[in-house]
Design a protein around this motif. Structure first.
Motif, PDB file in Angstrom:
ATOM      1  N   LYS A   1      18.423  52.157  40.167  1.00 46.79           N
ATOM      2  CA  LYS A   1      19.316  52.756  39.172  1.00 46.79           C
ATOM      3  C   LYS A   1      19.291  52.038  37.830  1.00 46.79           C
ATOM      4  O   LYS A   1      19.440  52.661  36.790  1.00 46.79           O
ATOM      5  CB  LYS A   1      20.750  52.762  39.695  1.00 46.79           C
ATOM      6  N   GLU A   2      19.145  50.715  37.837  1.00 41.93           N
ATOM      7  CA  GLU A   2      19.185  49.932  36.605  1.00 41.93           C
ATOM      8  C   GLU A   2      17.839  49.877  35.883  1.00 41.93           C
ATOM      9  O   GLU A   2      17.765  49.453  34.741  1.00 41.93           O
ATOM     10  CB  GLU A   2      19.667  48.522  36.911  1.00 41.93           C
ATOM     11  N   GLY A   3      16.778  50.298  36.540  1.00 45.93           N
ATOM     12  CA  GLY A   3      15.450  50.233  35.950  1.00 45.93           C
ATOM     13  C   GLY A   3      15.075  51.490  35.197  1.00 45.93           C
ATOM     14  O   GLY A   3      15.821  52.465  35.146  1.00 45.93           O
ATOM     15  N   LYS A   4      13.888  51.446  34.600  1.00 40.53           N
ATOM     16  CA  LYS A   4      13.362  52.577  33.842  1.00 40.53           C
ATOM     17  C   LYS A   4      11.948  52.864  34.344  1.00 40.53           C
ATOM     18  O   LYS A   4      11.145  51.945  34.491  1.00 40.53           O
ATOM     19  CB  LYS A   4      13.327  52.209  32.352  1.00 40.53           C
ATOM     20  N   GLU A   5      11.652  54.126  34.605  1.00 38.96           N
ATOM     21  CA  GLU A   5      10.314  54.484  35.079  1.00 38.96           C
ATOM     22  C   GLU A   5       9.269  54.007  34.090  1.00 38.96           C
ATOM     23  O   GLU A   5       9.385  54.218  32.886  1.00 38.96           O
ATOM     24  CB  GLU A   5      10.189  55.995  35.271  1.00 38.96           C
ATOM     25  N   GLY A   6       8.258  53.312  34.593  1.00 40.82           N
ATOM     26  CA  GLY A   6       7.185  52.796  33.753  1.00 40.82           C
ATOM     27  C   GLY A   6       7.408  51.364  33.293  1.00 40.82           C
ATOM     28  O   GLY A   6       6.569  50.788  32.616  1.00 40.82           O
ATOM     29  N   GLN A   7       8.564  50.762  33.677  1.00 42.64           N
ATOM     30  CA  GLN A   7       8.814  49.383  33.279  1.00 42.64           C
ATOM     31  C   GLN A   7       7.745  48.465  33.864  1.00 42.64           C
ATOM     32  O   GLN A   7       7.114  48.789  34.862  1.00 42.64           O
ATOM     33  CB  GLN A   7      10.211  48.933  33.713  1.00 42.64           C
ATOM     34  N   ILE A   8       7.526  47.339  33.206  1.00 38.56           N
ATOM     35  CA  ILE A   8       6.513  46.377  33.653  1.00 38.56           C
ATOM     36  C   ILE A   8       7.219  45.221  34.344  1.00 38.56           C
ATOM     37  O   ILE A   8       8.139  44.617  33.794  1.00 38.56           O
ATOM     38  CB  ILE A   8       5.700  45.823  32.460  1.00 38.56           C
TER      39      ILE A   8
END
Length: 53
Positions: free
Chosen positions: A17-24
Motif C-alpha cells: 500500500k505504501e509503495g509505488k508501482e515501478g519503484q526501485i
C-alpha cells in the motif's frame, strides 16, 4: 579474508500500500538489507547522474 557484498536493484511492479508501482529497491546482502532507492527508473538514473557529475 576478503568480503564480498552483493547488491541487486529491482523494479517493484507489485508494491504494498505504501509503495509505488515501478519503484526501485536495492537489496544488499551482508548484512541482509532492503533500501528504497527511487520512485522509478527515471529518478534512479537521475540520481546516479547527479552522483557521478
Amino acid at each position: 579474508m576478503e568480503r564480498h557484498v552483493k547488491e541487486v536493484s529491482d523494479m517493484d511492479f507489485d508494491p504494498d500500500k505504501e509503495g509505488k508501482e515501478g519503484q526501485i529497491l536495492c537489496y544488499i546482502h551482508d548484512p541482509d538489507e532492503v533500501i528504497y532507492a527511487a520512485a522509478g527508473l527515471s529518478e534512479f538514473v537521475d540520481d546516479i547522474l547527479l552522483t557521478i557529475d
